[in-house]
Design an enzyme around this catalytic site. Structure first.
Site, PDB file in Angstrom:
ATOM      1  N   ARG A  38       0.832  -1.152  -0.133  1.00 47.87           N
ATOM      2  CA  ARG A  38       0.004  -0.087  -0.002  1.00 47.87           C
ATOM      3  C   ARG A  38       0.932   1.333   0.177  1.00 47.87           C
ATOM      4  NH1 ARG A  38      -3.851  -1.454   4.436  1.00 47.87           N
ATOM      5  NH2 ARG A  38      -5.001  -3.329   3.629  1.00 47.87           N
ATOM      6  N   ARG A  42      -3.514   6.159   0.905  1.00 49.19           N
ATOM      7  CA  ARG A  42      -4.203   7.531   1.321  1.00 49.19           C
ATOM      8  C   ARG A  42      -3.471   8.279   2.407  1.00 49.19           C
ATOM      9  NH1 ARG A  42      -9.646   5.183   3.682  1.00 49.19           N
ATOM     10  NH2 ARG A  42      -8.449   3.321   3.749  1.00 49.19           N
ATOM     11  N   ARG A  51      -7.572  11.447  -5.948  1.00 54.22           N
ATOM     12  CA  ARG A  51      -8.505  10.287  -6.063  1.00 54.22           C
ATOM     13  C   ARG A  51      -9.759  11.152  -5.402  1.00 54.22           C
ATOM     14  NH1 ARG A  51      -9.657   5.910  -3.480  1.00 54.22           N
ATOM     15  NH2 ARG A  51     -11.492   6.530  -4.404  1.00 54.22           N
ATOM     16  N   ASP A  87      -6.645  -3.465  -7.322  1.00 54.52           N
ATOM     17  CA  ASP A  87      -7.486  -3.997  -5.984  1.00 54.52           C
ATOM     18  C   ASP A  87      -7.700  -5.529  -6.322  1.00 54.52           C
ATOM     19  OD1 ASP A  87     -10.047  -4.460  -4.350  1.00 54.52           O
ATOM     20  OD2 ASP A  87      -8.795  -3.133  -3.303  1.00 54.52           O
ATOM     21  N   TYR A 165     -14.290 -13.089   0.570  1.00 57.32           N
ATOM     22  CA  TYR A 165     -15.104 -11.738   0.217  1.00 57.32           C
ATOM     23  C   TYR A 165     -16.301 -12.052  -0.450  1.00 57.32           C
ATOM     24  CZ  TYR A 165     -11.252  -8.420   1.640  1.00 57.32           C
ATOM     25  OH  TYR A 165     -10.527  -7.722   2.305  1.00 57.32           O
TER      26      TYR A 165
END
Length: 369
Positions: A38, A42, A51, A87, A165
């Site tokens: 990552r 963010r 974004r 992703d 998921y």
């Protein structure tokens, strides 16, 4: 790309820094290479700005934006590898499932798999170029735009993690719904895992054809399985992916790129993972480096495993922790990383301190050894 000419996956600039690839293959390196899971995230203000107001998966489908987000951390830090911004849940999308990224909640499937019959709703044959071509375009554009600065890593989720998921409908602390399938519907579970593995194999080969120079497979939910369930429902597919990807790369005369398996919290399976066909085994922060070396042997490179939360410490402390980590792992057959991804509230300067400490301490160790 959007509004412009699409670049082709050939004529890539010459690679200037191959330290990461050399370490992955077990070759000697001047210093220990480092990258962060990552690293395009963010915690970077420029990432948040790029974004802003853009839907997450719309961003994933824009090669131009993926390229920009992938390159942002490299402009700040002397990282030794880039990893394409994407992703793991683009694979369930390719199978026909609808998933959104909900603010404050995370990934959310509109119609998770509930009954065995729901498997019939999934695409049984997936043309990865048609469904995931935007990832391949992003890889090709990024590889050209990197100008050979560092290698580019492609990735996918592993079958069990994606299955969990798809059944849970999002994140879960127990994975009880998904695990109940393993106990109640073992045959259907294997059908789903096989379907996922087949798509993942083609997807990873496609990433190499597009320009990826290494591949990482994320078995992020391995910790929810004990040794027996992992042995039955995760490991066979992890092995098969490595074997089939390498076989197809040879068939298609594509580069035999190094592969990394990161099975979080799977300490019980490290010996098996070391013999699963991957050049690198990634580690989370909950295992001692010496134990990991003892279990994996001398024929694989290890990657990891600083606790991500260590980056909340003062910079001097980060340097001390990095030195201890390098002393424990050694500087060879080793790629420094965190034991999981960077968190959104982390200070970019502390990420820089981590990267610089790895380079400085590993050079010092090599010089005096």
């Amino acid at each position: 790309m959007e509004g412009g000419e699409r670049l082709l996956p050939k004529g890539f600039p010459k690679l200037k820094n191959d330290t990461f690839l050399r370490a992955a293959r077990g070759e000697e390196t001047e210093y220990t290479p480092v990258w962060c899971m990552r690293q395009a995230g963010r915690y970077l203000p420029e990432f948040r700005e790029t974004r802003a107001s853009q839907d997450f998966f719309a961003t994933c489908r824009s090669p131009k934006l993926c390229c920009e987000l992938t390159l942002q951390p490299l402009r700040r830090f002397p990282l030794d590898a880039a990893i394409i911004f994407s992703d793991i849940l683009v694979v369930p999308q390719a199978l026909g499932m609808e998933v959104f990224m909900v603010s404050g909640k995370g990934p959310t499937f509109t119609e998770p798999l509930k009954e065995v019959e729901d498997l019939l709703k999934l695409r049984q044959k997936v043309d990865v170029t048609a469904e995931l071509g935007y990832v391949f375009q992003a890889i090709t554009l990024t590889r050209h735009t990197l100008e050979g600065k560092v290698p580019l890593i492609g990735f996918s989720g592993a079958p069990w993690t994606l299955m969990s998921y798809m059944i849970e409908g999002g994140g879960s602390t127990t994975m009880a719904k998904a695990k109940s399938w393993l106990y109640r519907h073992p045959e259907a579970s294997h059908r789903l895992l096989r379907l996922l593995a087949d798509v993942i194999i083609d997807y990873l080969v496609g990433q190499v054809a597009a320009g990826a120079q290494a591949l990482q497979v994320f078995e992020s939910h391995a910790g929810h399985l004990g040794p027996e369930l992992f042995q039955d429902f995760a490991l066979p597919y992890i092995r098969d992916i490595a074997q089939a990807v390498k076989s197809k790369l040879k068939e298609e005369a594509l580069p035999l790129v190094p592969m990394i398996i990161f099975a979080k919290d799977a300490h019980y399976a490290l010996r098996d993972l070391a013999h699963a066909g991957y050049e690198v085994v990634g580690l989370d922060w909950t295992i001692r480096p010496q134990e990991a070396r003892a279990q994996t042997g001398k024929d694989v490179t290890l990657q990891g495993n600083l606790d991500p939360c260590a980056l909340y410490a003062p910079k001097e402390k980060i340097g001390e922790l990095v030195k201890k980590m390098l002393d424990s792992f050694g500087t060879q057959r080793y790629i420094a990383n965190l034991g999981h991804g960077l968190y959104p509230d982390m200070n970019p300067e502390h990420v820089g301190a981590f990267v610089e400490a790895v380079h400085a301490h590993s050079r010092h160790i090599n010089k005096h050894s």
